[in-house]
Design an enzyme around this catalytic site. Structure first.
Site, mmCIF file in Angstrom:
data_model
loop_
_atom_site.group_PDB
_atom_site.id
_atom_site.type_symbol
_atom_site.label_atom_id
_atom_site.label_comp_id
_atom_site.label_asym_id
_atom_site.label_seq_id
_atom_site.Cartn_x
_atom_site.Cartn_y
_atom_site.Cartn_z
ATOM 1 N N THR A 71 0.862 -1.191 0.000
ATOM 2 C CA THR A 71 0.000 0.000 0.000
ATOM 3 C C THR A 71 0.893 1.234 0.000
ATOM 4 O O THR A 71 0.708 2.161 -0.801
ATOM 5 C CB THR A 71 -0.931 0.002 1.236
ATOM 6 O OG1 THR A 71 -1.757 -1.158 1.165
ATOM 7 C CG2 THR A 71 -1.787 1.248 1.284
ATOM 8 N N ASN A 150 -4.775 -10.345 -7.654
ATOM 9 C CA ASN A 150 -4.958 -10.975 -6.349
ATOM 10 C C ASN A 150 -6.239 -11.799 -6.245
ATOM 11 O O ASN A 150 -6.345 -12.670 -5.397
ATOM 12 C CB ASN A 150 -4.916 -9.939 -5.217
ATOM 13 C CG ASN A 150 -5.702 -8.688 -5.514
ATOM 14 O OD1 ASN A 150 -5.591 -8.120 -6.606
ATOM 15 N ND2 ASN A 150 -6.494 -8.247 -4.587
ATOM 16 N N GLN A 178 1.434 -10.047 -5.523
ATOM 17 C CA GLN A 178 0.937 -11.426 -5.509
ATOM 18 C C GLN A 178 1.840 -12.422 -6.233
ATOM 19 O O GLN A 178 1.603 -13.631 -6.157
ATOM 20 C CB GLN A 178 -0.473 -11.477 -6.121
ATOM 21 C CG GLN A 178 -1.528 -10.773 -5.279
ATOM 22 C CD GLN A 178 -1.876 -11.530 -3.997
ATOM 23 O OE1 GLN A 178 -1.608 -12.727 -3.867
ATOM 24 N NE2 GLN A 178 -2.473 -10.838 -3.041
ATOM 25 N N SER A 199 5.100 -6.840 -0.845
ATOM 26 C CA SER A 199 4.809 -6.905 0.601
ATOM 27 C C SER A 199 5.287 -8.246 1.146
ATOM 28 O O SER A 199 4.939 -9.298 0.604
ATOM 29 C CB SER A 199 3.286 -6.858 0.784
ATOM 30 O OG SER A 199 2.880 -5.735 1.485
ATOM 31 N N HIS A 201 4.478 -10.057 3.782
ATOM 32 C CA HIS A 201 3.566 -11.047 4.379
ATOM 33 C C HIS A 201 2.849 -11.909 3.346
ATOM 34 O O HIS A 201 2.153 -12.854 3.711
ATOM 35 C CB HIS A 201 2.550 -10.362 5.305
ATOM 36 C CG HIS A 201 1.530 -9.516 4.605
ATOM 37 N ND1 HIS A 201 0.238 -9.935 4.405
ATOM 38 C CD2 HIS A 201 1.617 -8.281 4.058
ATOM 39 C CE1 HIS A 201 -0.439 -8.973 3.787
ATOM 40 N NE2 HIS A 201 0.379 -7.956 3.560
ATOM 41 N N THR A 242 13.137 5.756 11.076
ATOM 42 C CA THR A 242 13.997 4.698 11.607
ATOM 43 C C THR A 242 13.582 3.360 11.028
ATOM 44 O O THR A 242 12.392 3.034 10.997
ATOM 45 C CB THR A 242 13.893 4.672 13.154
ATOM 46 O OG1 THR A 242 14.300 5.954 13.633
ATOM 47 C CG2 THR A 242 14.781 3.593 13.748
ATOM 48 N N CYS A 330 -9.087 -6.633 1.584
ATOM 49 C CA CYS A 330 -9.013 -5.205 1.892
ATOM 50 C C CYS A 330 -10.328 -4.500 1.649
ATOM 51 O O CYS A 330 -10.537 -3.387 2.061
ATOM 52 C CB CYS A 330 -7.937 -4.537 1.042
ATOM 53 S SG CYS A 330 -6.459 -5.504 0.964
HETATM 54 N N1 PMP Z 1 -1.445 -4.993 -4.033
HETATM 55 C C1 PMP Z 1 -1.977 -6.228 -4.102
HETATM 56 C C2 PMP Z 1 -2.119 -6.885 -5.430
HETATM 57 C C3 PMP Z 1 -2.375 -6.882 -2.939
HETATM 58 O O1 PMP Z 1 -2.902 -8.115 -3.018
HETATM 59 C C4 PMP Z 1 -2.215 -6.227 -1.689
HETATM 60 C C5 PMP Z 1 -2.650 -6.905 -0.406
HETATM 61 N N2 PMP Z 1 -3.926 -7.451 -0.447
HETATM 62 C C6 PMP Z 1 -1.654 -4.943 -1.669
HETATM 63 C C7 PMP Z 1 -1.281 -4.367 -2.869
HETATM 64 C C8 PMP Z 1 -1.457 -4.190 -0.386
HETATM 65 O O2 PMP Z 1 -0.514 -4.810 0.415
HETATM 66 P P1 PMP Z 1 -0.387 -4.435 1.966
HETATM 67 O O3 PMP Z 1 -1.747 -4.619 2.552
HETATM 68 O O4 PMP Z 1 0.609 -5.383 2.497
HETATM 69 O O5 PMP Z 1 0.044 -3.000 2.031
#
Ligand code: PMP
Length: 372
Positions: A71, A150, A178, A199, A201, A242, A330
């Site tokens: 994001t 996604n 993704q 990202s 995670h 930081t 989201c």
């Molecule tokens: N772009 C895509 C294609 C995603 O799938 C996601 C997470 N669902 C994001 C951006 C945003 O990632 P984050 O929530 O880790 O900021």
């Protein structure tokens, strides 16, 4: 419980957790401080993580800027380029099936006088290359196209887009969130990609950390853009603040593991996808329709309509055994803009569930579907 919501987030790999622990305990130094061991060790760990991420992407470590996730990365690149190059043009090209962190940023920029083209997509969520090429004009300063979707898993033809942007001398950003660890990306083969976001995670690293790739020129200078955060000048003066050392160590280790296991993971994800497809077809033949394509996609993502069955109710019923979602975690309260863009009716969208697998799932785990 079978976890099939890996596109929303993944479990931290135990090796990632182990690697992070010292930096949550005794190695707490600020990597921007100097001389004493904690500072030096923190700094070394950050730079080693930067190299691990760079190795996964086929980039140089200098080109990796740590962020809090995609994001932030998407906001940083799109707003940063728009602001920095506003005297060269005001046109941005994107697609109808981007993540909200791209779409909402573009909508915000429209209120500031930018013109945005939202390219339509085909029935699987891919843009048409000719339509894309025809949309580039003299005032275009940025093209931003998602690498792999996604919700549907469909891959865009990033090579062709990147080559065209290079030829037209237009910056190209791709949201690769993704595809990391699921598609073998080597940025050396994509000289037209100026920026990329991801990202941690989504590939078994911790939440709250990610990175952007910013291409460097022959003088080793990163493409300039207006920073999202101004401050102490960390991260090449592009992302002050930081550094989140434990998280950064985590994304580094996750990147190393993703690279090491790439071929094996892709193979396993494909097998799982084929196996679950087969079970679903056998078990629910009368009522299911697959919204996803069967090839040219991220392995392990299935997007399925259960005709006449409300997805929220179905997910609730499945929840004690199977964790899945309606699509993007989201924006789960709104009907999916991705499924709308591929032409599904509201009814069809309300019948749709996404199953997203991980490589650690076995066929035996998926057999839970046969008992439903
Ligand atoms: N772009 C895509 C294609 C995603 O799938 C996601 C997470 N669902 C994001 C951006 C945003 O990632 P984050 O929530 O880790 O900021």
């Amino acid at each position: 419980m079978l976890y099939l919501d890996n596109s929303a987030t993944t479990q931290v790999d135990p090796k990632v957790f182990e690697a992070m622990l010292p930096f949550l305990k005794e190695e707490f130094g600020n990597p921007s401080s100097k001389y004493y061991p904690q500072a030096v060790n923190s700094n070394k760990a950050v730079e080693s993580a930067r190299q691990q991420v760079a190795d996964l992407l086929g980039a140089s470590s200098k080109e990796i800027i740590f962020t809090s996730g995609s994001t932030e990365g998407n906001n940083m690149i799109i707003k940063g380029v728009a602001d920095y190059y506003s005297d060269q043009g005001n046109h941005i090209i994107t697609t109808a099936t981007e993540h909200p962190s791209v779409l909402e940023t573009c909508r915000y920029l429209e209120t500031k006088g930018f013109e945005v083209t939202y390219l339509p997509v085909d029935r699987y969520g891919r843009i048409d290359q000719e339509e894309f090429k025809a949309s580039v004009k003299d005032s275009t300063i940025l093209v931003t196209v998602i690498w792999g979707n996604n919700e549907l898993g469909s891959l865009n033809n990033i090579k062709e887009i990147s080559d065209y942007c290079l030829a037209q001398d237009v910056f190209f950003h791709t949201d690769a969130t993704q595809v990391i660890g699921k598609v073998d990306i080597n940025l050396e083969g994509y000289p037209g990609i100026s920026f990329l976001s991801c990202s941690s995670h989504k590939f078994h690293g911790p939440k709250g950390v990610g990175c952007v790739y910013i291409k460097k020129d022959q003088y080793d200078m990163l493409i300039p853009l207006t920073p999202l955060y101004h401050g102490g000048g960390q991260e090449n003066n592009i992302r002050s603040g930081t550094l989140a050392v434990p998280g950064i160590v985590g994304i580094g280790k996750a990147a190393e593991l993703a690279k090491e296991r790439m071929a094996e993971n892709i193979e396993r994800l494909k097998e799982n996808e084929d196996y679950l497809t087969r079970i679903l077809k056998e078990k629910f033949a009368e009522v299911i329709v697959f919204n996803n394509d069967v090839s040219d996609k991220i392995p392990g993502i299935l997007n399925v309509q259960f005709k006449g069955i409300n997805n929220e109710l179905l997910l609730k019923q499945l929840a004690p055994m199977i964790a899945a979602s309606t699509g993007s975690a989201c924006s789960s309260s709104k009907p999916s803009h991705v499924l709308k863009a591929i032409g599904l009716t509201l009814e069809q969208i309300r019948n749709t569930i996404r199953f997203s697998m991980s490589a650690s799932i076995s066929k035996k785990d998926l057999d839970v579907f046969t008992d439903l």
